[in-house]
Design an enzyme around this catalytic site. Sequence first.
Site, short mmCIF file in Angstrom:
data_model
loop_
_atom_site.label_atom_id
_atom_site.label_comp_id
_atom_site.label_asym_id
_atom_site.label_seq_id
_atom_site.Cartn_x
_atom_site.Cartn_y
_atom_site.Cartn_z
N ASP A 196 0.82 -1.21 0.00
CA ASP A 196 0.00 0.00 0.00
C ASP A 196 0.85 1.27 0.00
O ASP A 196 2.00 1.26 0.43
CB ASP A 196 -0.88 0.05 1.26
CG ASP A 196 -2.08 -0.88 1.18
OD1 ASP A 196 -2.12 -1.77 0.32
OD2 ASP A 196 -3.00 -0.71 2.02
N HIS A 203 3.76 -2.32 3.08
CA HIS A 203 3.74 -0.95 2.56
C HIS A 203 5.01 -0.65 1.78
O HIS A 203 6.11 -0.73 2.34
CB HIS A 203 3.58 0.05 3.71
CG HIS A 203 2.29 -0.11 4.46
ND1 HIS A 203 2.10 -1.08 5.41
CD2 HIS A 203 1.12 0.55 4.34
CE1 HIS A 203 0.85 -1.00 5.86
NE2 HIS A 203 0.23 -0.02 5.24
ZN LIG Z 1 -2.60 3.27 3.21
#
Ligand SMILES: [Zn+2]
Length: 229
Positions: free
Chosen positions: A47, A192
């Site tokens: 992400d 991430h």
């Molecule tokens: Zn996010």
Amino acid sequence: MIGALASAAAISVGTLAWGAFERNSPLFGRVQRRLPTTDGVVALTFDDGPNVQATPAILDALGEAAVPATFFVLGRHANQWPSLVGRVRQEGHAVANHGFHHRKLLWRSPRYVREEVALGTASIEQACGVRPTMFRAPHGQRNPWVTPIARAHGQRTIGWTLGVWDTALPGANVIADRVIRGAQSGSIILLHDGDGYDPAGDRSQTARALPLIIRGLRERGFSFATLAP
Ligand SMILES: [Zn+2]
């Protein structure tokens, strides 16, 4: 009577809070929170990128190991580094929508949510020529209109099975260990490659953890898939 009303109110407030804060809650519409499989497949998802340092390193590690992944791209970062989104796509990974500004959607109006989904979609389409078919809300926070609005844009809402708090920078070994220990058949694993609040945010620990994660999960017998479009 008043007591009963008060406790009914407390229950409904509690239920609403659960619907919003529980990322996989069905209360505000369907969310896919795991792969439809029982045969040892997991999905790595990244992400908040692209990020000029971490995304290329993560793509290199995935490429070397021939592992496909899914990237929930932030529109604001896609506009800054469209060529990185292009590279994600060219290397066979799935490109999905994480909205544009990375603001929590919980208390936002339908109009605001619609704009976030549409702006993220447009940035991704411009960067790599592909219209995303999946949406993940920032922090997984939704309200009653997030899932229907994403669906109206042709995007199904995705949650996750296993988060390992790589954003807290606990060290590459800790990140890898949490993933390797926590993964199960069908897990959607949240990592991430970017920072939703800082385009220059440090995700080098996640990048360094990735080869360890891939090796450790393979040793446990897992293989890798993208989330199906
Ligand atoms: Zn996010």
